[in-house]
Scaffold this active site. Structure first.
Site, PDB file in Angstrom:
ATOM      1  N   ASP A 131       0.618  -1.219  -0.046  1.00  0.00           N
ATOM      2  CA  ASP A 131      -0.103  -0.031  -0.021  1.00  0.00           C
ATOM      3  C   ASP A 131       0.777   1.228   0.006  1.00  0.00           C
ATOM      4  OD1 ASP A 131      -2.193  -1.822   0.147  1.00  0.00           O
ATOM      5  OD2 ASP A 131      -2.398  -1.272   2.322  1.00  0.00           O
ATOM      6  N   GLN A 248       5.321 -16.432  -0.254  1.00  0.00           N
ATOM      7  CA  GLN A 248       4.454 -16.476   0.717  1.00  0.00           C
ATOM      8  C   GLN A 248       3.362 -15.177   0.497  1.00  0.00           C
ATOM      9  OE1 GLN A 248       4.060 -18.341   2.996  1.00  0.00           O
ATOM     10  NE2 GLN A 248       6.245 -19.442   2.875  1.00  0.00           N
ATOM     11  N   CYS A 366     -12.029 -12.667  -8.491  1.00  0.00           N
ATOM     12  CA  CYS A 366     -12.991 -12.566  -7.364  1.00  0.00           C
ATOM     13  C   CYS A 366     -12.962 -11.300  -6.432  1.00  0.00           C
ATOM     14  CB  CYS A 366     -13.098 -13.879  -6.415  1.00  0.00           C
ATOM     15  SG  CYS A 366     -11.612 -14.055  -5.578  1.00  0.00           S
TER      16      CYS A 366
END
Length: 423
Positions: A131, A248, A366
């Site tokens: 972010d 990960q 999705c």
């Protein structure tokens, strides 16, 4: 709460209690004890600011307040207040307001938003690396557009990544006040739930991308901008040609869920002459869905390394292969080619890379489907196939052959560029 793509734990913030019951007329009114008094003095006892919306407090009953959006021409509030009442606009993202206070026909006060030379604060509601990397260029664009003195409040461990690249921005930690100077305007950048909330965010993250979302919140042009991040050492410290990978993620839908896919990819990269460095923070991550372990044939560079050290490894790598994670954003920011594997997000959701991998034959995207809201508290979130055999099909259907084909295209393009540097 967090909800994001691209390695980001995008904050899904909730409106403050004092701002929850908005009047239909486009403003929330309350006593200054509830909202806090505006910090800037106006004439005749008026106080105002733009800290989390356009705010004004009047000293006498019956004074009329009007707020207008100068860019759209819309009047968003026009009503009389009581003495010491604070009016705060519903819109908490950037709006170029014109604020007027009237006593009958007399104009007591008029102020058009102008942050030039004034202190503005941007609060980053997320502690996620992706972010911060995605949004930082929008913060700088806002500072330049308005000529303001900008303070950015973010997690302490993130700011060292940006301080050298943005010397005109004052970075403070999440618990720091950020100077004694009154703050003219404050904007809280993050994603609010429900995603349909339009008082705190002008658009829905699901139909935007991570960079554009911040640009819309701050009213700057929504274009792709690569941030300026600092690395620990610009010199190459790893011998030989190497590639970095990161396997990960913060939710199982973000992983490459094809069994053994990473192992086969690493073997192929090594066959082409590369060392393969895994630079995740965690070597292993276990959940109810799976135990996700670094491929055993990769070199272990995992651990709690400073971000600047990871940036150095990435800056000198031939390329990076990763997921919708913060390390993909970090690799992109240091101009390392990124092969990004993701099926839960649409390719438009992240930065542009020609090496983006998705299988459109399978269930996909999705995260960007407005029927659903990503639940960051559910590590196994899979809204369309939570209880059937197609769970996480979006990346189970991404085969090693698919990834290897794209990786080989990138390698061949780099080899051709070295042979013909002027092309």
């Amino acid at each position: 709460m967090n909800s994001s793509i691209g390695g980001s734990s995008l904050p899904t913030l909730q409106p403050a209690n004092a701002c929850a019951a908005y009047a239909q007329r486009g403003v929330h009114t309350a006593s200054f004890a509830q909202l806090g008094a505006p910090v800037l003095p106006g004439p005749e006892g008026i106080r105002f600011d733009f800290n989390y919306g356009c705010r004004v407090q009047v000293p006498r009953d019956g004074w009329r307040v009007r707020m207008r959006d100068l860019d759209t021409g819309n009047v968003v509030f026009d009503a009389a207040l009581q003495a010491d009442e604070v009016a705060a606009s519903r819109r908490k993202y950037f709006v170029r307001f014109l604020l007027e206070v009237m006593e009958g026909d007399r104009l007591v006060f008029s102020h058009a938003f102008d942050a030039k030379g004034r202190r503005v604060r941007i609060e980053v509601g997320s502690g996620a690396m992706g972010d911060a990397i995605a949004w930082m260029p929008a913060f700088e664009a806002f500072r330049r557009q308005h000529g303001c003195a900008l303070t950015v409040r973010m997690q302490d461990w993130l700011s060292p990544l940006f301080e050298a690249g943005y010397p005109s921005i004052d970075f403070v930690g999440s618990d720091e006040a950020g100077g004694e100077e009154p703050v003219y305007a404050t904007y809280r950048v993050g994603c609010y739930k429900p995603f349909a909330d339009r008082d705190h965010q002008p658009t829905d993250m699901r139909v935007s991308n991570l960079q554009d979302f911040a640009s819309y919140m701050l009213g700057v042009p929504a274009i792709e901008r690569r941030p300026r991040v600092a690395s620990a050492n610009p010199a190459r410290v790893i011998e030989g040609r190497y590639v970095c990978i990161a396997t990960q993620a913060s939710a199982q839908c973000k992983y490459w869920n094809y069994p053994g896919g990473w192992y086969r990819l690493v073997e192929h990269l090594k066959s082409r002459g590369y060392r393969v460095l895994c630079i995740d923070r965690d070597r292993e991550s276990a959940s109810q869905e799976a135990v996700n372990v670094m491929p055993s044939n990769a070199e272990d560079f995992t651990g709690a390394l400073p971000l600047q050290q990871r940036a150095s490894l990435l800056a000198n790598a031939d390329f990076f292969v990763g997921l919708g994670s913060g390390l993909s954003w970090l690799a992109w920011s240091v101009q390392t080619p990124v092969v990004l594997i993701s099926g839960f997000s649409h390719p438009k959701a992240e930065f542009h890379t020609p090496w983006r991998i998705i299988n459109f034959h399978a269930c996909n995207s999705c995260y960007n489907d407005t029927q659903f809201e990503f639940d960051d508290g559910d590590h196994g979130w899979c809204p369309r196939h939570a209880g059937d055999a197609l769970r996480f099909q979006c990346t189970k259907a991404i085969t090693p052959e698919h990834v290897i084909r794209v990786v080989d295209q990138l390698i061949d393009a780099q080899l051709a560029s070295r042979r013909n540097p002027d092309e």
